[in-house]
Write an enzyme that holds these catalytic residues in place. Structure first.
Site: not given
Length: 306
Positions: A161, A184, A252, A255, A278, A287
């Site tokens: 990211r 995250k 993004h 990615r 994830h 994705y």
């Protein structure tokens, strides 16, 4: 927050604290939660004409929920954003109901508005390569060009990211063959680093006029501070305009492209999930953009019974 009763304000802060402590929610996520639930509580104050204490919140009806959702939509909020706000309110109510001992049926039964999910649009492999080759042309300064190439190469080459790439510190360099990344929710993962990315970072560090400090940001702005993600977004905007790529060709998207191209090359979806950091495999599936014909080809070539 002035429209919210002290009791509700305290409950909101305690809920946010529990989210951070128990779920490791990122600061940006907590800010979004705080804003969404504050808006809801403020609306109920105006809706009923008086600040709503914890007792009053327990008696909110289906009609009250519909009124809030209608007002939110009428204010220009899209279905996707309303769904996010409703999710935050429901999460707050689940926590509050367990704490206060009531049934939050009306809130939890509120229907999430339907919206068309936007599927990721990764770049084709040749377009991604063209981006890497063209990024450096957007700056007249050699060190800034080298910096931008290094960042973009990390996004595509490692699936980072933009916040993860710009969160790297001086002590992370020189970049090794693997990189420990904090994603995250403060979750760490290990990602391999391709030689191209390591070389790009090394070149940037050689040219960068600012001091290399172990606890300072690895990527610097022109004045020496931490590099702002909007700078990289702007560089990508110029690059895609030069290459004639669509507006979806964002940092993004690189990615997304990383994940899709790995899967196209026969990569395992579970492994790609780990590389992206994830928690859910379904997120990784979203994705990637590999057509069914390619998946069938991989299946026929790889399945032992094929």
């Amino acid at each position: 927050m002035s429209l919210i009763s002290p009791a509700c304000r305290d409950a909101l802060q305690n809920w946010l604290a529990s989210k951070k402590a128990l779920n490791g929610a990122a600061n940006n996520t907590l800010t979004a939660y705080a804003g969404d639930v504050s808006e809801f509580l403020s609306f109920m104050t105006l809706h009923f004409g008086t600040p709503q204490g914890l007792g009053a919140l327990q008696s909110i009806s289906t009609a009250d929920m519909r009124a809030w959702m209608a007002e939110t939509r009428n204010s220009g909020t899209g279905a996707r954003s309303l769904a996010r706000k409703l999710s935050a309110v429901k999460s707050f109510y689940r926590w509050l109901a367990e704490r206060e001992g009531f049934e939050p049926t009306a809130v939890l039964m509120a229907r999430t508005p339907k919206f068309q999910k936007k599927l990721p649009r990764p770049l084709a492999a040749d377009a991604a390569k063209a981006v890497l080759d063209t990024v450096e042309l957007q700056s007249g300064s050699d060190w800034v060009a080298a910096r931008d190439v290094a960042v973009v190469t990390l996004l595509y080459g490692c699936g980072l990211r933009i916040s993860e790439a710009l969160g790297l510190l001086g002590k992370d360099a020189p970049i090794a063959t693997v990189l420990r990344v904090t994603g995250k929710g403060g979750k760490e993962r290990i990602v391999p680093v391709i030689d191209t990315a390591r070389t790009a970072v090394d070149r940037y560090l050689t040219l960068c006029p600012h001091p290399h400090e172990a606890d300072g940001p690895l990527f610097r702005g022109v004045r020496g501070g931490a590099l702002n993600p909007r700078i990289i977004q702007g560089v990508m905007a110029k690059t895609r305009a030069q290459l004639g790529l669509p507006a979806t060709a964002t940092p993004h998207a690189l990615r997304h492209s990383f994940a899709t191209h790995l899967l196209e090359a026969g990569g395992d979806l579970r492994s790609i999930q780990e590389l992206l950091g994830h928690a859910s495999l379904s997120t990784t599936q979203a994705y990637t953009a590999v057509d069914s014909a390619h998946l069938m080809d991989v299946y026929n070539r790889s399945h032992p019974k094929a």
